[in-house]
Design a protein around this motif. Structure first.
Motif, PDB file in Angstrom:
ATOM      1  N   TYR A   1      -3.277   4.314 -10.772  1.00 21.55           N
ATOM      2  CA  TYR A   1      -2.753   3.852  -9.488  1.00 21.55           C
ATOM      3  C   TYR A   1      -3.885   3.658  -8.485  1.00 21.55           C
ATOM      4  N   ARG A   2      -4.869   4.569  -8.515  1.00 25.16           N
ATOM      5  CA  ARG A   2      -6.026   4.386  -7.627  1.00 25.16           C
ATOM      6  C   ARG A   2      -6.719   3.069  -7.934  1.00 25.16           C
ATOM      7  N   ASN A   3      -6.912   2.786  -9.221  1.00 21.96           N
ATOM      8  CA  ASN A   3      -7.554   1.535  -9.607  1.00 21.96           C
ATOM      9  C   ASN A   3      -6.696   0.325  -9.233  1.00 21.96           C
ATOM     10  N   LEU A   4      -5.386   0.491  -9.320  1.00 28.73           N
ATOM     11  CA  LEU A   4      -4.477  -0.588  -8.943  1.00 28.73           C
ATOM     12  C   LEU A   4      -4.557  -0.865  -7.445  1.00 28.73           C
ATOM     13  N   VAL A   5      -4.718   0.185  -6.650  1.00 28.05           N
ATOM     14  CA  VAL A   5      -4.865   0.015  -5.200  1.00 28.05           C
ATOM     15  C   VAL A   5      -6.154  -0.737  -4.896  1.00 28.05           C
ATOM     16  N   ARG A   6      -7.207  -0.437  -5.625  1.00 24.79           N
ATOM     17  CA  ARG A   6      -8.457  -1.180  -5.447  1.00 24.79           C
ATOM     18  C   ARG A   6      -8.261  -2.656  -5.805  1.00 24.79           C
ATOM     19  N   TYR A   7      -7.596  -2.895  -6.918  1.00 25.05           N
ATOM     20  CA  TYR A   7      -7.341  -4.272  -7.351  1.00 25.05           C
ATOM     21  C   TYR A   7      -6.487  -4.997  -6.317  1.00 25.05           C
ATOM     22  N   TYR A   8      -5.465  -4.326  -5.814  1.00 21.63           N
ATOM     23  CA  TYR A   8      -4.569  -4.892  -4.795  1.00 21.63           C
ATOM     24  C   TYR A   8      -5.368  -5.264  -3.552  1.00 21.63           C
ATOM     25  N   THR A   9      -6.289  -4.390  -3.170  1.00 19.94           N
ATOM     26  CA  THR A   9      -7.149  -4.657  -2.015  1.00 19.94           C
ATOM     27  C   THR A   9      -8.028  -5.864  -2.262  1.00 19.94           C
ATOM     28  N   ASN A  10      -8.635  -5.894  -3.446  1.00 21.18           N
ATOM     29  CA  ASN A  10      -9.513  -7.016  -3.788  1.00 21.18           C
ATOM     30  C   ASN A  10      -8.783  -8.353  -3.759  1.00 21.18           C
ATOM     31  N   LYS A  11      -7.570  -8.380  -4.311  1.00 21.42           N
ATOM     32  CA  LYS A  11      -6.803  -9.619  -4.356  1.00 21.42           C
ATOM     33  C   LYS A  11      -6.439 -10.084  -2.954  1.00 21.42           C
TER      34      LYS A  11
ATOM     35  N   TYR B   1       0.837  -1.202   0.000  1.00 14.79           N
ATOM     36  CA  TYR B   1       0.000   0.000   0.000  1.00 14.79           C
ATOM     37  C   TYR B   1       0.874   1.256   0.000  1.00 14.79           C
ATOM     38  N   SER B   2       1.891   1.244   0.852  1.00 19.82           N
ATOM     39  CA  SER B   2       2.784   2.397   0.950  1.00 19.82           C
ATOM     40  C   SER B   2       3.488   2.678  -0.369  1.00 19.82           C
ATOM     41  N   LYS B   3       3.914   1.613  -1.041  1.00 13.27           N
ATOM     42  CA  LYS B   3       4.601   1.761  -2.317  1.00 13.27           C
ATOM     43  C   LYS B   3       3.689   2.377  -3.366  1.00 13.27           C
ATOM     44  N   LEU B   4       2.459   1.907  -3.449  1.00 14.09           N
ATOM     45  CA  LEU B   4       1.508   2.432  -4.421  1.00 14.09           C
ATOM     46  C   LEU B   4       1.141   3.884  -4.119  1.00 14.09           C
ATOM     47  N   LEU B   5       1.010   4.204  -2.828  1.00 14.70           N
ATOM     48  CA  LEU B   5       0.717   5.584  -2.449  1.00 14.70           C
ATOM     49  C   LEU B   5       1.870   6.497  -2.800  1.00 14.70           C
ATOM     50  N   ASN B   6       3.087   6.019  -2.580  1.00 12.12           N
ATOM     51  CA  ASN B   6       4.268   6.809  -2.899  1.00 12.12           C
ATOM     52  C   ASN B   6       4.352   7.085  -4.403  1.00 12.12           C
ATOM     53  N   GLU B   7       4.070   6.080  -5.212  1.00  5.89           N
ATOM     54  CA  GLU B   7       4.104   6.261  -6.663  1.00  5.89           C
ATOM     55  C   GLU B   7       3.063   7.288  -7.095  1.00  5.89           C
ATOM     56  N   SER B   8       1.913   7.290  -6.435  1.00  9.18           N
ATOM     57  CA  SER B   8       0.862   8.247  -6.768  1.00  9.18           C
ATOM     58  C   SER B   8       1.288   9.684  -6.468  1.00  9.18           C
ATOM     59  N   THR B   9       1.902   9.884  -5.316  1.00  7.76           N
ATOM     60  CA  THR B   9       2.335  11.234  -4.958  1.00  7.76           C
ATOM     61  C   THR B   9       3.486  11.703  -5.839  1.00  7.76           C
ATOM     62  N   GLU B  10       4.343  10.777  -6.240  1.00  5.45           N
ATOM     63  CA  GLU B  10       5.458  11.150  -7.110  1.00  5.45           C
ATOM     64  C   GLU B  10       4.961  11.681  -8.453  1.00  5.45           C
ATOM     65  N   LEU B  11       3.868  11.131  -8.947  1.00  8.09           N
ATOM     66  CA  LEU B  11       3.326  11.572 -10.229  1.00  8.09           C
ATOM     67  C   LEU B  11       2.879  13.029 -10.185  1.00  8.09           C
ATOM     68  N   LEU B  12       2.431  13.476  -9.027  1.00 13.64           N
ATOM     69  CA  LEU B  12       1.941  14.851  -8.916  1.00 13.64           C
ATOM     70  C   LEU B  12       3.044  15.883  -9.148  1.00 13.64           C
ATOM     71  N   LYS B  13       4.259  15.488  -8.902  1.00 16.73           N
ATOM     72  CA  LYS B  13       5.365  16.421  -9.097  1.00 16.73           C
ATOM     73  C   LYS B  13       5.475  16.875 -10.549  1.00 16.73           C
ATOM     74  N   GLU B  14       4.982  16.048 -11.447  1.00 10.59           N
ATOM     75  CA  GLU B  14       5.062  16.405 -12.859  1.00 10.59           C
ATOM     76  C   GLU B  14       4.201  17.619 -13.192  1.00 10.59           C
ATOM     77  N   LEU B  15       3.228  17.915 -12.339  1.00 10.49           N
ATOM     78  CA  LEU B  15       2.388  19.073 -12.604  1.00 10.49           C
ATOM     79  C   LEU B  15       3.169  20.381 -12.518  1.00 10.49           C
ATOM     80  N   LYS B  16       4.355  20.342 -11.900  1.00 13.73           N
ATOM     81  CA  LYS B  16       5.139  21.569 -11.796  1.00 13.73           C
ATOM     82  C   LYS B  16       5.555  22.084 -13.167  1.00 13.73           C
ATOM     83  N   GLN B  17       5.470  21.221 -14.178  1.00 13.52           N
ATOM     84  CA  GLN B  17       5.832  21.643 -15.531  1.00 13.52           C
ATOM     85  C   GLN B  17       4.947  22.781 -16.035  1.00 13.52           C
ATOM     86  N   ILE B  18       3.735  22.871 -15.520  1.00 13.84           N
ATOM     87  CA  ILE B  18       2.821  23.887 -16.020  1.00 13.84           C
ATOM     88  C   ILE B  18       2.926  25.199 -15.256  1.00 13.84           C
ATOM     89  N   VAL B  19       3.741  25.248 -14.214  1.00 16.15           N
ATOM     90  CA  VAL B  19       3.859  26.494 -13.455  1.00 16.15           C
ATOM     91  C   VAL B  19       5.292  27.020 -13.385  1.00 16.15           C
TER      92      VAL B  19
END
Length: 210
Positions: free
Chosen positions: A170-180, A126-144
């Protein structure tokens, strides 16, 4: 890094939503976004530094509950231009990943079909998937950035859409991970003729999303 994320979203949300400037000032969504991101980052950090599973989850849950106020308030912000709404939704997806993690892992902690070692591994996932999700947000800095401000509306929306879609994956992957993980418990419970306990723990057919 937290300061960078705060500044990034403060600038980014205001740039993206000039026609709703007054509403942004009143609701302070940049601060709400920063709160969600900080909460997610703290959950990741806690998961990697606290070794005891029970103590780890108590700390994770405390961090999540502190950040949930930001999550709930940001969800209520409305009447945004398309650019800003997609940024809002992207940040909320990260909050949703945290919510899925906390709500379901809390149940898994009370599930006798998982060993302490398995619970530790699940929490790490869970922690790994959450970390990957937050890392993606850094790419938004390209627009500012100074060069990012010169992007056309089309280019800016393409960046926002791409990041949004990747975080959504990643959100959908977390759901799938939970389901499994839950399905593993269901199979083990059936072998013990104790399926009802698992259903009561994770919800009935009408209540469960898995």
């Amino acid at each position: 890094m937290k300061r960078l994320l705060f500044l990034m979203f403060t600038a980014g949300l205001l740039v993206l939503a000039p026609r709703t400037h007054a509403q942004w000032i009143v609701t302070d969504p940049a601060n709400l976004a920063s709160g969600i991101l900080n909460s997610a980052n703290e959950i990741v950090q806690t998961s990697s530094t606290v070794s005891n599973v029970v103590k780890n989850f108590k700390e994770v849950k405390k961090v999540f509950e502190q950040g949930k106020e930001y999550y709930d308030k940001l969800k209520s912000v409305s009447n945004l231009v398309k650019d800003a709404r997609k940024v809002q939704q992207t940040v909320l997806l990260v909050g949703e990943v945290s919510e899925i993690y906390v709500n379901n892992f809390g149940r898994m902690m009370n599930d006798p079909n998982f060993s302490p070692r398995e619970l530790s591994a699940i929490a790490w996932g869970y922690s790994k998937l959450l970390n990957e999700s937050t890392e993606l947000l850094k790419e938004l800095k390209q627009i500012v950035t100074s060069t990012g401000l010169s992007f056309s509306d089309k280019e800016r929306m393409e960046i926002i859409d791409r990041v949004y879609n990747e975080v959504k994956d990643y959100r959908n992957l977390v759901r799938y991970y939970t389901n499994k993980n839950i399905s593993v418990s269901v199979v083990r419970a059936k072998k013990k003729n104790n399926s009802q306990r698992v259903l009561e723990l994770y919800g009935t057919d009408e209540q469960k999303y898995w």
